[in-house]
Scaffold this active site. Structure first.
Site, PDB file in Angstrom:
ATOM      1  N   LYS A 200       2.823  -8.029  -0.320  1.00  0.00           N
ATOM      2  CA  LYS A 200       2.823  -7.156   0.872  1.00  0.00           C
ATOM      3  C   LYS A 200       1.447  -7.334   1.508  1.00  0.00           C
ATOM      4  CE  LYS A 200       1.861  -3.500   2.564  1.00  0.00           C
ATOM      5  NZ  LYS A 200       0.935  -3.395   3.717  1.00  0.00           N
ATOM      6  N   THR A 256      -5.768   4.793  -2.028  1.00  0.00           N
ATOM      7  CA  THR A 256      -4.437   4.191  -2.102  1.00  0.00           C
ATOM      8  C   THR A 256      -4.154   3.682  -3.514  1.00  0.00           C
ATOM      9  OG1 THR A 256      -4.618   3.587   0.223  1.00  0.00           O
ATOM     10  CG2 THR A 256      -2.900   2.502  -1.014  1.00  0.00           C
ATOM     11  N   GLY A 257      -5.187   3.186  -4.185  1.00  0.00           N
ATOM     12  CA  GLY A 257      -5.019   2.726  -5.572  1.00  0.00           C
ATOM     13  C   GLY A 257      -4.475   3.833  -6.459  1.00  0.00           C
ATOM     14  N   GLU A 274      -7.809  -3.379  -8.144  1.00  0.00           N
ATOM     15  CA  GLU A 274      -9.155  -3.815  -7.793  1.00  0.00           C
ATOM     16  C   GLU A 274      -9.557  -2.966  -6.594  1.00  0.00           C
ATOM     17  OE1 GLU A 274     -12.058  -4.903  -6.132  1.00  0.00           O
ATOM     18  OE2 GLU A 274     -11.189  -6.839  -5.544  1.00  0.00           O
ATOM     19  N   CYS A 309     -15.867  -5.600  -1.140  1.00  0.00           N
ATOM     20  CA  CYS A 309     -15.871  -4.581  -2.192  1.00  0.00           C
ATOM     21  C   CYS A 309     -17.105  -4.720  -3.086  1.00  0.00           C
ATOM     22  CB  CYS A 309     -14.582  -4.617  -2.995  1.00  0.00           C
ATOM     23  SG  CYS A 309     -13.975  -6.253  -3.291  1.00  0.00           S
ATOM     24  N   GLU A 411     -18.465   4.327  -0.136  1.00  0.00           N
ATOM     25  CA  GLU A 411     -18.268   2.943   0.289  1.00  0.00           C
ATOM     26  C   GLU A 411     -18.104   2.923   1.809  1.00  0.00           C
ATOM     27  OE1 GLU A 411     -14.522   0.827  -0.657  1.00  0.00           O
ATOM     28  OE2 GLU A 411     -15.817  -0.804  -1.314  1.00  0.00           O
TER      29      GLU A 411
HETATM   30  P1  NAI Z   1      -5.836   0.639   1.861  1.00  0.00           P
HETATM   31  O1  NAI Z   1      -6.153   0.711   0.425  1.00  0.00           O
HETATM   32  O2  NAI Z   1      -5.125   1.795   2.459  1.00  0.00           O
HETATM   33  O3  NAI Z   1      -4.951  -0.683   2.156  1.00  0.00           O
HETATM   34  C1  NAI Z   1      -4.841  -1.777   1.270  1.00  0.00           C
HETATM   35  C2  NAI Z   1      -3.394  -2.206   1.172  1.00  0.00           C
HETATM   36  O4  NAI Z   1      -2.618  -1.136   0.632  1.00  0.00           O
HETATM   37  C3  NAI Z   1      -2.747  -2.550   2.518  1.00  0.00           C
HETATM   38  O5  NAI Z   1      -1.873  -3.637   2.344  1.00  0.00           O
HETATM   39  C4  NAI Z   1      -1.961  -1.300   2.841  1.00  0.00           C
HETATM   40  O6  NAI Z   1      -0.875  -1.515   3.697  1.00  0.00           O
HETATM   41  C5  NAI Z   1      -1.488  -0.894   1.458  1.00  0.00           C
HETATM   42  N1  NAI Z   1      -1.095   0.518   1.347  1.00  0.00           N
HETATM   43  C6  NAI Z   1      -1.570   1.579   2.041  1.00  0.00           C
HETATM   44  N2  NAI Z   1      -0.945   2.709   1.652  1.00  0.00           N
HETATM   45  C7  NAI Z   1      -0.067   2.372   0.683  1.00  0.00           C
HETATM   46  C8  NAI Z   1       0.861   3.095  -0.120  1.00  0.00           C
HETATM   47  N3  NAI Z   1       1.022   4.401   0.009  1.00  0.00           N
HETATM   48  N4  NAI Z   1       1.590   2.417  -1.029  1.00  0.00           N
HETATM   49  C9  NAI Z   1       1.449   1.087  -1.183  1.00  0.00           C
HETATM   50  N5  NAI Z   1       0.596   0.347  -0.437  1.00  0.00           N
HETATM   51  C10 NAI Z   1      -0.158   0.974   0.475  1.00  0.00           C
HETATM   52  O7  NAI Z   1      -7.197   0.327   2.620  1.00  0.00           O
HETATM   53  P2  NAI Z   1      -7.522   0.401   4.198  1.00  0.00           P
HETATM   54  O8  NAI Z   1      -6.842   1.595   4.781  1.00  0.00           O
HETATM   55  O9  NAI Z   1      -7.248  -0.930   4.777  1.00  0.00           O
HETATM   56  O10 NAI Z   1      -9.111   0.610   4.190  1.00  0.00           O
HETATM   57  C11 NAI Z   1      -9.699   1.868   3.870  1.00  0.00           C
HETATM   58  C12 NAI Z   1     -10.933   1.681   3.023  1.00  0.00           C
HETATM   59  O11 NAI Z   1     -10.597   1.091   1.776  1.00  0.00           O
HETATM   60  C13 NAI Z   1     -11.979   0.736   3.597  1.00  0.00           C
HETATM   61  O12 NAI Z   1     -12.822   1.379   4.487  1.00  0.00           O
HETATM   62  C14 NAI Z   1     -12.713   0.307   2.346  1.00  0.00           C
HETATM   63  O13 NAI Z   1     -13.684   1.266   1.997  1.00  0.00           O
HETATM   64  C15 NAI Z   1     -11.646   0.277   1.282  1.00  0.00           C
HETATM   65  N6  NAI Z   1     -11.125  -1.087   1.045  1.00  0.00           N
HETATM   66  C16 NAI Z   1     -11.494  -1.746  -0.106  1.00  0.00           C
HETATM   67  C17 NAI Z   1     -11.079  -3.037  -0.325  1.00  0.00           C
HETATM   68  C18 NAI Z   1     -11.477  -3.808  -1.542  1.00  0.00           C
HETATM   69  O14 NAI Z   1     -11.577  -5.027  -1.482  1.00  0.00           O
HETATM   70  N7  NAI Z   1     -11.632  -3.200  -2.691  1.00  0.00           N
HETATM   71  C19 NAI Z   1     -10.254  -3.765   0.654  1.00  0.00           C
HETATM   72  C20 NAI Z   1      -9.865  -2.971   1.799  1.00  0.00           C
HETATM   73  C21 NAI Z   1     -10.314  -1.700   1.963  1.00  0.00           C
HETATM   74 MG    MG Z   2      -5.273   2.947   4.280  1.00  0.00          MG
END
Ligand code: NAI
Ligand code: MG
Length: 509
Positions: A200, A256-257, A274, A309, A411
């Protein structure tokens, strides 16, 4: 110029020949998932916009997936997985190797498309990411024979062995910051181990991931590897919740994790998470300051607008070299060119989305109001009026920030770092560990004893001395504390996360 949904031609699958025009490629890939070996629109027919963050232009559309698309993909995955798992592991590896070769032929194309989709500069980031992608496949392609079990000296009358079996259908949820590499670290081991995988993609960056999937689909049997695009709650959540998905691997936010983990807990399936970081970098008074400054620029991923990250977002510098370090870091970041992500001269592109842009701006505003905090703004906004609405943010180095400031604890995921002055080793170690995160850390010193002692005591999954490498296939990667669960990128992590062990006992008597 904005693309319109009415411009899309679903009848025509994009050619597999490398296409160096990212606008044309984005258009031709638009509005589709990869399900059962075919590029197909969402069951609902819905799409969402994909925007070039440097100009605000609509350059394409993602297919807006929902539970019906998830069902279709899971059904195809279940059918494809059994024959895939029966294949010789080394033959699966051969196919992964072919995927790597095909992806290597597309490095330039993929680099340009990811630059357009995410605003990451082509020379410093996007092309680099596209080329590391193939490397992750080459690494995993050779691991097939290592999917082996043990003989267990349980009882002389019994032959007791263990075998490694694939889990079945794996869901992989990826973010937008380094989508190709982060995807590869999940899918390559999962596929090699005999699973069928459904990716996804992140709603901000669905198209380059789809292109990679289309290329891989030309090599792999249909259904072994599929891709859905769409929003988290509508498409990601039903994938995690689907009763035939036996494992979820996720990279993204802590928030979300946790949601993913809770859903997985209800089904009692394993997850790999992660999540984010607030990684410390500790510079000693004997460090080579020039090298440490280079390490800070790389570690902070200023070329990726800090959207990493592992970003070195807390830099602790010994008071004896503090002024020199701050002045040199400022000069280095000042010399970096912000501008057109597709221009070879550009070092720093844009933030991914308006949401992330406001989030990062909010932190910078907060920091400016903090008593005593001194923001040092570096580089310069692009002057070309074409980019006046682009999501550019100048890198900011904050000094004199308190350890309890939100800037120091949360973060930011933007080009913002904090530099702290230190003099006492115990205190700086305690401050470095005083965070809910534990992904990465670096130490800069030529004092071997100090380096050993700090690497032992730092609470992080990826610790480096006098360098700041990014994640590499073959080196265990993943965090402790709120930075995640489980590791990626090694043979052991493939065995642990994408297979389960079965014990088989033969009675000889
Ligand atoms: P997110 O964690 O919401 O999105 C990451 C993935 O999870 C996307 O594919 C999204 O569609 C999916 N997702 C969102 N809600 C979900 C759910 N309920 N069930 C299953 N999948 C779901 O992160 P977002 O909104 O893009 O960014 C928010 C913050 O997260 C950023 O500002 C940053 O601090 C952090 N982040 C950390 C990352 C890392 O590499 N560890 C990568 C991206 C964001
Ligand atoms: Mg999000």
């Amino acid at each position: 110029m904005n693309l319109m949904v009415s411009d899309l031609d679903y009848g025509q699958a994009p050619s597999l020949e490398p296409n160096l025009d990212p606008y044309a490629l984005a258009k031709s890939l638009s509005g589709r998932h990869l399900i059962g070996g075919a590029l197909v629109p969402a069951a609902s027919g819905e799409t969402f916009e994909v925007v070039y963050p440097a100009t605000g232009e609509i350059i394409g559309f993602g297919a807006a997936g929902d539970s019906e698309d998830v069902d279709r993909a899971v059904q195809a995955a279940v059918e494809a997985q059994k024959p895939w798992a029966k294949m010789r592991a080394r033959d699966r590896g051969k196919l992964l190797y072919k995927c790597a070769e095909a992806l290597e032929e597309h490095v330039e194309e993929l680099g340009r498309l990811i630059a357009l989709e995410t605003g990451k500069a082509l020379r410093t980031e996007s092309r680099v990411e596209a080329s590391i992608l193939a490397d992750a496949f080459y690494f995993h392609a050779g691991l097939g024979s290592e999917l082996k079990g043990e003989t267990v000296p349980h009882h002389p009358d019994m032959l007791t062995i263990t075998v490694r079996e694939p889990i079945g259908v794996v869901g992989a949820i990826i973010p937008w910051n380094v989508p190709l590499l982060l995807m590869a670290l999940k899918i390559a081991p999962a596929i090699l181990a005999g699973n069928a995988v459904i990716v996804k993609s992140a709603e901000e960056a669905p198209l380059t991931v789809l292109r990679v999937c289309q290329i891989m689909n030309s090599v792999l049997p249909a259904g072994v590897f599929q891709m859905l695009s769409g929003f988290g709650p509508e498409c990601g959540a039903p994938l995690v919740a689907h009763r035939k998905v036996g494992k979820v691997t996720f990279t993204g936010s802590v928030e979300t994790g946790k949601v993913v983990y809770k859903t997985a807990a209800d089904k009692l399936i394993p997850v790999t998470l992660e999540l984010g970081g607030k990684s410390p970098m500790i510079v000693f008074d004997d460090a080579n300051v020039d090298k440490a400054v280079d390490g800070a620029v790389i570690g902070m991923r200023f070329t990726r607008q800090g959207q990493s990250c592992t970003a070195a977002s807390r830099i602790f510098v010994h008071e004896k070299v503090y002024d020199e370090f701050v002045a040199k870091l400022r000069a280095k970041v000042d010399a970096m060119v912000m501008g057109d992500p597709l221009d070879e001269k550009t070092d720093i592109g844009t933030i991914i989305s308006p949401e992330q842009f406001s989030k990062v701006q909010g932190y910078i505003e907060h920091g400016r109001k903090e008593p005593g905090a001194k923001p040092i703004e570096c580089s310069a906004m692009p002057s070309d009026p074409k980019f006046k609405d682009g999501l550019f943010i100048r890198p900011v180095v904050f000094t004199e920030v308190g350890h309890d400031s939100r800037l120091a604890r949360e973060e930011i995921f933007g080009p913002v770092t904090c530099i702290f002055r230190w003099s006492d080793r115990d205190q700086v170690l305690a401050a470095a560990n005083d965070t809910e995160y534990g992904l990465a850390a670096t130490v800069w010193t030529n004092d071997l004893k100090a380096a050993l002692s700090f690497t032992e005591q730092l609470e992080a999954g990826f610790v480096q001395v006098n360098q700041n490498l990014v994640v590499q296939p073959g080196l265990s990667y993943g965090g402790v504390k709120n930075s995640g669960l489980g590791k990626e990128a090694t043979l052991e992590s493939m065995l642990e996360h994408f297979t389960h062990k079965k014990t088989i006992i033969f009675n000889r008597t």
